[in-house]
Design a protein around this motif. Structure first.
Motif, PDB file in Angstrom:
ATOM      1  N   SER B  80      22.898  50.828   2.276  1.00 50.93           N
ATOM      2  CA  SER B  80      22.209  50.056   2.348  1.00 50.93           C
ATOM      3  C   SER B  80      22.670  48.031   1.952  1.00 50.93           C
ATOM      4  CB  SER B  80      20.951  49.815   0.902  1.00 50.93           C
ATOM      5  OG  SER B  80      22.050  50.511   0.048  1.00 50.93           O
ATOM      6  N   ARG B  84      24.132  50.914  -2.321  1.00 49.25           N
ATOM      7  CA  ARG B  84      24.550  52.381  -3.671  1.00 49.25           C
ATOM      8  C   ARG B  84      23.867  52.983  -2.913  1.00 49.25           C
ATOM      9  NH1 ARG B  84      21.309  49.126  -7.944  1.00 49.25           N
ATOM     10  NH2 ARG B  84      21.347  50.474  -8.259  1.00 49.25           N
ATOM     11  N   THR B  85      23.023  52.758  -1.367  1.00 51.09           N
ATOM     12  CA  THR B  85      22.061  53.962  -0.907  1.00 51.09           C
ATOM     13  C   THR B  85      22.918  54.538   1.031  1.00 51.09           C
ATOM     14  OG1 THR B  85      20.350  53.192  -2.064  1.00 51.09           O
ATOM     15  CG2 THR B  85      19.609  55.025  -0.137  1.00 51.09           C
ATOM     16  N   TYR B  86      22.866  55.361   1.272  1.00 48.69           N
ATOM     17  CA  TYR B  86      23.396  55.841   1.759  1.00 48.69           C
ATOM     18  C   TYR B  86      22.160  56.835   2.758  1.00 48.69           C
ATOM     19  CZ  TYR B  86      27.859  55.069   1.199  1.00 48.69           C
ATOM     20  OH  TYR B  86      29.581  54.196   1.217  1.00 48.69           O
ATOM     21  N   THR B  87      22.106  56.346   3.998  1.00 44.51           N
ATOM     22  CA  THR B  87      21.148  57.631   4.824  1.00 44.51           C
ATOM     23  C   THR B  87      21.651  58.136   6.184  1.00 44.51           C
ATOM     24  OG1 THR B  87      19.660  55.597   3.710  1.00 44.51           O
ATOM     25  CG2 THR B  87      18.556  57.535   5.841  1.00 44.51           C
ATOM     26  N   GLU B 139      17.963  63.016  -1.470  1.00 45.27           N
ATOM     27  CA  GLU B 139      16.747  63.118  -1.396  1.00 45.27           C
ATOM     28  C   GLU B 139      16.153  63.202  -0.243  1.00 45.27           C
ATOM     29  OE1 GLU B 139      14.935  59.387  -2.586  1.00 45.27           O
ATOM     30  OE2 GLU B 139      15.746  59.019  -4.000  1.00 45.27           O
ATOM     31  N   VAL B 147      19.028  61.069   2.062  1.00 48.99           N
ATOM     32  CA  VAL B 147      19.406  60.174   1.722  1.00 48.99           C
ATOM     33  C   VAL B 147      20.088  59.716   0.059  1.00 48.99           C
ATOM     34  CG1 VAL B 147      18.394  57.798   0.574  1.00 48.99           C
ATOM     35  CG2 VAL B 147      17.191  59.091   2.124  1.00 48.99           C
ATOM     36  N   ARG B 149      21.723  58.614  -3.113  1.00 48.79           N
ATOM     37  CA  ARG B 149      22.118  57.546  -4.023  1.00 48.79           C
ATOM     38  C   ARG B 149      23.135  56.831  -5.228  1.00 48.79           C
ATOM     39  NH1 ARG B 149      17.243  54.837  -2.548  1.00 48.79           N
ATOM     40  NH2 ARG B 149      14.891  56.195  -2.587  1.00 48.79           N
TER      41      ARG B 149
END
Lengths: 304, 517, 273
Positions: B80, B84-87, B139, B147, B149
């Motif tokens: 992101s 901070r967010t890895y998908t 998640e 995901v 976080r």
């Protein structure tokens, strides 16, 4: 006497090992380990407890016949020792037996013909053999039979259980090396012992009675001269079992000496403590057996 | 005399048997110098364990040949804007060794297990806020999407996930553990599955026939990983010389970790092929900057100028490596042109510096050991070369455990040392930089450098990181807290009928893509 | 007493003289600097500027052998001195005081004797650090128990003899009796033991060096030269043969000379090797 000696040995080894700088956990984890990981592993191995507690725990386990587990690879120390002991014993027993079979008659012959050319040759040969460092002789034999002639494998080992003949082929060179060294030691010993016996009155008596010389030698000199040699063989066996590390390094054999030396380098406390305790025990037992069998060879002891 | 005859017979028998070594097809046989510690990835481990286990299990991402991180089980990774967010999008049709398909649930389950302290995962500290990052949630929006976080951005997240000593953060099927949570055996997605493990002797891996390999060519720990042989047997042979003998006699097919002193001999043999690959390990001379004498940067610099480093490296590595002045390995994508700048021998300048510093021939002790020939050889040569500039160095040869102890306590003047591979450039600097007060093993304690280093760990912008590392390199050359020598070469030898084996910078042997003809 | 001309002793004496002379010369002069590295002449075969070739760092083997003789001789002498002093004192005290002290001292002594000497030295060495003086202490401690045994035995056998009793009766203090009358009688058996020990120390030092725990390189000893020659066993034979031969010849000299010393000093012990 055996138990206090072993206890003393155990305590000494325990203290000595902890005095040595270095930490088995650092050796194991290497330079990438962080502080937290090092502390975790120390705790898991019980190395963070006070030394007296560690010693008491170890002693309690030893009393039940459990020497603990290797820090490095988690294998049972007793299992490791017994496995490695087979290799060392095979070498030492065969070599010392063969050397005795050759050396005792040679020593007797030299003593019987003391001062003759044969005596000089035997003494000179034995002294040369005693003076050659075993590891150097091993390297030379390795160079000749292993590399130049290619008759025997250079290094390595297969367990007897896997391939007996192959295992044997790895043991020939170390055994031959040891036989040569031991011939030197034992020949000198048995010659000296036989000279002393030959001077004794009863030999003169036997000869005066007109007994044939061969009978004098075999019945009177050999048994008596063999007694001190037998003691030396006992000492040698005990010494070699632990001290063969150098030869095991030359021939890269997984013997007891190697286990101990590697254990020292890795600061593998349970392995080192277990090995030394085991070696001390063997040493004591071998000498006990030698003492018990002494009367069989020396009539004078029974007489006392 | 009887014994003599027995020996003769035995000699003949052995000679006859030696020729007829067992030659049944055993798949690929590879030497390990010690048994593995467990099969639990990243938990109870050492380098051997990582090497073996990573044939069976795979993580979301993995290192490529140039130490950059690429997707493995993931098809794609999206970070992101705020970092901070890895998908992660999972690849299709990936199956575990037990036939179950890989889903996002498996990823979440595996990571929950790793993040439980009782698992004792080596890299837990990296993700619970004490190290690289703090993972605050996972998640699973659908079966193929996961995901992650994190509390704050960090440049090290993907590289840490991929670290071999973290077990590559491998994704496992939940049947790998028993109902009580105890470890059973790895059920992963790798090209090989677990065979028989005879403790202290051998570990067998069997080809996983429904493995879903990526389509690209093999690249580090990712790319197309296809098992070409039916089975791989790792044989535990502790002694290096015994390993060599086993290779020469055909008892094993591949031997890694060849000493450079064996190189010439092996090269001469037609039945053996060699593979030389640069690794990311770093051979170096550490300097204790807290030492009263060596605190003077002029003396440190004089030492650096006294050494003919290219010649030293050439001799120590037997020509398999070249002088690398940088902490960043030559094979790394971050080893840019400025990192080629190093020290050039200048005896006159070295003598001048020594005179300026008021050096009066005090003895400087350098620690080395004989366990690692390369460290010992480097120390001997450095000592002899320094002598020519008037620097009196005395070698103190310790056993490895003692030297490691002295390293950890920072108790030395000079030390010939070798760092194992760090695959991320920040970590390459971090391994020797830090506050000496709390971490005595660190050699470079410089506030400015440490600030730069911290920035390199949180910046995800590659160009900015590159600039930071170039600045760090210049600063390090000026300050001389250590004198880098070279990145070691991983030399592997194999029987001539083995093809496809290739060493790579991380150093771990890879046996997928390797065949025996 | 057996042979009119002890040829063996003569050869032994010659060999030992050669060793001592070489060591003495090496202290002041060697053909090359034994530590000087020459990267352009690595593993050069014997001949030319290097009569015995060079090692893996291009150092002159002959110079290193000579310097090694000095190191080995000094280490061996110091070790024997240490063992004799430490073991001798222990044995004297134990044998003279007897009783409780004797029992405790001898229990420790016997526990130490229950180890092969080289293993004991190995243990001590790791504690004291592998350097020249660490070796002296480690090997000295390993051999001291044998000296203690012999001295104690001698003391026990002579302490009841008339001249010792006489010294007491005159009113000499105990320590005077010990040093004046008991100690001198231990010299002969200790001298015999020490000669044999010298050879053992030489051998053990090379064995320890071979295991990587001897006198630390780059300072040459025969043992560490032999140890570092191992990887080049096939390609540079001279590297291993030369130091091995030096060790063997020195040991031969010591053994020959030792036999003679034993015959001269202690005819009773001549029978026991």
């Amino acid at each position: 006497m055996v138990v206090p000696t072993l206890l003393l040995v155990g305590a000494t080894v325990f203290v000595l090992m902890r005095l040595v700088p270095g930490d088995p956990v650092l050796v194991m984890l290497g330079d990438t380990a962080g502080e937290a990981e090092i502390a975790d592993l120390r705790a898991a191995l019980g190395l963070d407890r006070p030394l007296p507690v560690q010693f008491a725990l170890w002693l309690a386990r030893v009393a039940r016949g459990d020497l603990g587990a290797s820090i490095t690879n988690g294998q049972s120390v007793l299992g490791l020792i017994l496995e490695r002991f087979q290799v060392s014993t095979a070498i030492v027993l065969v070599a010392v037996a063969a050397a005795a079979l050759i050396a005792v008659p040679l020593g007797l012959l030299a003593a019987w013909r003391q001062g003759s050319a044969a005596d000089l040759a035997i003494v000179a040969g034995a002294t040369v053999l005693v003076s050659v460092p075993s590891f150097w002789l091993g390297l030379l034999l390795l160079l000749l039979f292993g590399l130049k002639l290619g008759w025997l494998p250079v290094v390595g080992f297969v367990p007897f259980s896997e391939n007996f003949a192959a295992a044997l082929s790895f043991l020939i060179l170390p055994i031959v090396t040891l036989i040569m060294i031991e011939i030197g030691v034992l020949t000198r010993m048995s010659r000296a012992a036989a000279i002393e016996v030959l001077r004794l009155d009863y030999v003169t008596h036997a000869r005066a009675k007109g007994l044939p010389e061969s009978r004098v030698l075999l019945r009177h000199v050999l048994p008596n001269a063999f007694a001190p040699t037998w003691t030396l063989i006992g000492l040698t066996l005990g010494n070699l079992l632990g001290g063969i590390a150098v030869l095991e390094t030359v021939f890269t054999l997984p013997g007891l000496g190697r286990l101990l030396v590697d254990g020292i380098f890795a600061r593998d406390y349970p392995v080192v403590q277990g090995c030394l305790l085991f070696i001390a025990l063997i040493y004591v037992v071998v000498n006990l057996i030698v003492d018990l069998m002494y009367p069989l060879f020396d009539p004078r002891v029974t007489a006392e | 005399m009887r014994a003599g005859r027995i020996i003769c017979i035995a000699l003949v028998a052995a000679a006859a048997l030696g020729a007829a070594a067992p030659a049944e097809a055993q798949g690929l046989r590879v030497r390990l110098n010690a048994d593995i510690r467990s099969t639990d990835p990243g938990v109870n481990r050492d380098a051997n364990t990582d090497a073996v286990v990573l044939h069976m299990v795979e993580g979301l991402v993995a290192f490529r040949e140039d130490a950059s991180v690429g997707p493995l089980l993931a098809e794609s990774m999206v970070v992101s804007e705020d970092g901070r967010t890895y998908t992660f999008r999972l690849r299709e049709n990936v199956r575990f060794h037990n036939g179950a398909p890989l889903t996002s649930e498996d990823v979440a389950w595996t990571w929950r297990r790793y993040m439980t302290p009782e698992t004792r995962w080596r890299c837990l500290t990296e993700f619970d806020g004490r190290g690289a990052a703090k993972l605050i949630g996972i998640e699973t929006p659908d079966a193929r999407t996961v995901v992650f976080r994190f509390e704050s951005p960090s440049a090290l997240i993907p590289a840490t996930m991929a670290r071999p000593d973290c077990g590559g953060s491998a994704i496992l099927h939940r049947d790998s553990v028993g109902p009580d949570g105890a470890w059973l055996a790895p059920i992963g997605t790798g090209p090989f599955r677990m065979g028989e493990w005879r403790r202290g002797q051998s570990i067998e891996l069997i080809r996983f026939d429904s493995s879903a390999a990526r389509s690209e060519p093999r690249d580090g720990f990712t790319g197309g990983k296809r098992a070409e042989v039916e089975r791989v047997r790792f044989l535990v042979i502790p002694d290096q010389a015994a390993g060599k003998a086993a290779l020469l006699s055909g008892a094993i097919d591949v031997l890694t970790d060849i000493a450079s002193s064996d190189l010439a001999e092996l090269k001469a043999r037609p039945e053996i092929r060699l593979d030389v690959a640069a690794t990311m390990g770093l051979n170096t001379l550490l300097i204790q900057t807290k030492d009263p004498l060596l605190a003077d940067v002029r003396i440190r610099r004089a030492l650096a100028l006294a050494l003919d480093l290219p010649a030293l490296v050439q001799a120590v590595s037997e020509g398999t490596a070249r002088y690398n002045a940088s902490a960043i390995p030559v094979s790394s994508a971050f080893h840019t042109a400025p990192h080629a700048q190093g020290y050039t021998r200048d005896l006159a300048a070295a003598r001048r510096l020594l005179a300026e510093a008021g050096y009066r021939g005090q003895t400087i002790r350098m620690l080395a050991n004989r366990r690692y020939a390369s460290m010992f050889d480097a120390a001997v040569l450095a000592q002899a070369m320094a002598q020519e500039a008037g620097l009196r160095i005395e070698l103190e040869v310790l056993d490895w455990a003692t030297q490691l102890d002295r390293y950890t306590r920072g108790d030395y003047q000079l030390m010939s040392f070798s760092y194992s591979a760090r695959l991320d450039p920040s970590l390459s600097y971090e391994m020797f930089s830090g506050p000496k007060a709390t971490q005595p093993r660190k050699v470079w304690d410089n506030a400015e450098a440490l600030a730069l280093l911290r920035e390199s760990m949180v910046t995800t912008d590659t160009a900015r990181r590159r600039a930071i590392f170039e600045a760090l390199h210049r600063k390090m050359l000026d300050e001389v807290p250590l004198i880098n020598l070279y990145n070691g070469a991983e030399i592997a030898a194999m029987r001539a009928n083995v093809s496809g084996y290739q060493g790579w910078p991380a150093g771990h042997p890879r046996l997928w893509g390797v065949r025996v003809d | 007493m057996r042979r009119p001309i002890p040829l063996n002793a003569l050869i032994g004496g010659l060999l030992i003289t050669a060793l001592v002379l070489t060591a003495a010369v090496a202290l002041v002069w060697t053909p090359h600097d034994p530590l000087a590295v020459n990267l352009r002449a690595r593993l050069a075969p014997p001949g030319g500027a290097y009569p015995l070739g060079t090692d893996e760092f291009g150092r002159d083997v002959l110079s290193r052998l000579m310097a090694g003789a000095a190191t080995s001789a000094i280490v061996a002498l110091a070790t024997v001195a240490f063992a004799v002093i430490a073991g001798g004192t222990l044995g004297l005290v134990a044998g003279f005081l007897r009783g409780w002290t004797d029992r405790v001292l001898m229990a420790v002594n016997d526990a130490l004797l229950a180890f092969p000497g080289i293993l004991l030295a190995l243990g001590f060495l790791v504690v004291f650090g592998a350097n020249q003086w660490g070796i002296v202490v480690a090997l000295g401690l390993a051999y001291a128990p044998s000296v203690a045994r012999v001295v104690r035995g001698t003391v026990l056998s002579i302490r009841e003899r008339e001249f010792v009793e006489a010294s007491r009766v005159i009113g000499n203090p105990e320590h005077t009796t010990l040093w004046r009358h008991v100690a001198p009688n231990c010299i002969a058996p200790v001298a015999v033991l020490a000669t044999g020990m010298f050879g053992w120390v030489l051998l053990s030092e090379s064995a320890l060096s071979f295991l990587g725990l001897g006198v630390p390189p780059p300072a040459p000893t025969w043992g560490n030269m032999l140890a570092s020659s191992r990887p080049y066993m096939e390609s540079a034979v001279w590297l291993g043969v030369a130091p091995g031969l030096c060790i063997a010849l020195s040991l031969l000299g010591i053994n020959l000379l030792g036999d003679w010393v034993r015959d001269r000093l202690d005819p009773r012990m001549a029978a026991h090797a």
